[in-house]
Design a protein around this motif. Sequence first.
Motif, PDB file in Angstrom:
ATOM      1  N   PRO A  21      -6.387 -16.425  20.288  1.00 16.42           N
ATOM      2  CA  PRO A  21      -7.813 -16.704  20.539  1.00 16.42           C
ATOM      3  C   PRO A  21      -8.315 -17.782  19.587  1.00 16.42           C
ATOM      4  N   ASP A  22      -9.395 -18.445  19.970  1.00 16.55           N
ATOM      5  CA  ASP A  22      -9.988 -19.463  19.095  1.00 16.55           C
ATOM      6  C   ASP A  22     -10.511 -18.840  17.807  1.00 16.55           C
ATOM      7  N   ALA A  23     -10.967 -17.604  17.906  1.00 16.69           N
ATOM      8  CA  ALA A  23     -11.454 -16.855  16.749  1.00 16.69           C
ATOM      9  C   ALA A  23     -11.281 -15.373  17.056  1.00 16.69           C
ATOM     10  N   GLN A 154     -13.454 -16.340  27.957  1.00 17.98           N
ATOM     11  CA  GLN A 154     -12.150 -16.763  27.470  1.00 17.98           C
ATOM     12  C   GLN A 154     -12.251 -17.359  26.085  1.00 17.98           C
ATOM     13  N   SER A 155     -11.278 -17.027  25.244  1.00 16.93           N
ATOM     14  CA  SER A 155     -11.145 -17.611  23.918  1.00 16.93           C
ATOM     15  C   SER A 155      -9.674 -17.956  23.720  1.00 16.93           C
ATOM     16  N   GLY A 156      -9.372 -19.235  23.586  1.00 16.24           N
ATOM     17  CA  GLY A 156      -7.989 -19.650  23.460  1.00 16.24           C
ATOM     18  C   GLY A 156      -7.182 -19.224  24.667  1.00 16.24           C
ATOM     19  N   ASN A 157      -6.069 -18.535  24.428  1.00 12.21           N
ATOM     20  CA  ASN A 157      -5.228 -18.120  25.556  1.00 12.21           C
ATOM     21  C   ASN A 157      -5.469 -16.650  25.942  1.00 12.21           C
ATOM     22  N   SER A 232      -6.817 -10.871  17.435  1.00 13.48           N
ATOM     23  CA  SER A 232      -6.718 -12.013  16.529  1.00 13.48           C
ATOM     24  C   SER A 232      -5.411 -12.741  16.813  1.00 13.48           C
ATOM     25  N   ALA A 233      -5.149 -13.799  16.091  1.00 17.83           N
ATOM     26  CA  ALA A 233      -3.933 -14.578  16.326  1.00 17.83           C
ATOM     27  C   ALA A 233      -2.700 -13.712  16.125  1.00 17.83           C
TER      28      ALA A 233
END
Length: 241
Positions: A21-23, A154-157, A232-233
Motif C-alpha cells: 500500500p502507499d501508506a 485503492q492504495s498501492g497494490n 502495511s508493506a
Amino acid sequence: MLSNWIKGLFAPKRPFPPLAPDAPFVALGDIHGRADLLARALDSIKDTQIVCVGDYVDRGDESAEVLRLLHARPDVVCLSGNHEEMMLNFLDHPQKHGPRWLRYGGLQTLASFGVAGASEATTGAALDAIAEQLQNAMGAELVLWLRNRPIFWQSGNVAVVHAAADPASPINLQTAETLHWGHADFETTQRQDDIWVLHGHTIVDAPFADCGRVSIDTGAYATGRLTAAWVSAHNVTFKTV
C-alpha cells in the motif's frame, strides 16, 4: 461454467507479490448494525487511515447508530455494500424491492430508526408508507451520504471492495453488481495485475490473506467479532474487536 471452476480450483498458483500500500491503513469488516463493536474499533485506531468494507445496516439491532457514527467521521472511508444497495433500492422503489430487503435484515434496520409496522409479509402501498417514514427518520443528509458511498478504494497494490472482484477486469472497471455481490471466478482464479483484493461479504471462521485475497468478514452481527485488518508493506495482521 462448472468445468472452468474446477480448472481454476486446481490450477497451479503463482507466487503473488507482497502487499504494497502507499501508506499503512486499517480495514474493518462487515458491521451489520453492531454500533458497540464499531465504536470500540474506532476508539482503538489512531493516526491511521480507516476503510470500512460496507454492510453497515441490517441484521444487527443498531443500524441507525452505525450510520450516524460513520456519517460523523469524514476521515473514515466508507464503501457501499450490497445491504446499502438493497436499502436504497427500497427507498426508491418500495413495492418492488421491499419484500427482499425485509427478508434480509431490513426489519432490524427499520426498528433502529423507530419505524414500526413492517413485517416480512408487508406488501403494496404499506411499503410506500414505510419507505416514507424511513426517509424522514434518516433525514436527507444521511440518505445523500449513503448514496454517495464509493464502491472501491485503492492504495498501492491493495484494492478494498465489499464482496469480490472479477479477476479478469481492472479494479476501476468493475461493476457495482460484482463488487457488491461477488464473482464466480474470484476464489479460483488469480489476478494477473498483481492487485490484492481485500473484502468482506462472505463470512469466514477466521480472517486470512492468501494468493492476492484478504477476507475479513467474521460475522460481527452473529458472532460478536468485528475484524480489523492492519495492512502495511509486506504485511497484514488481524485484530478482533
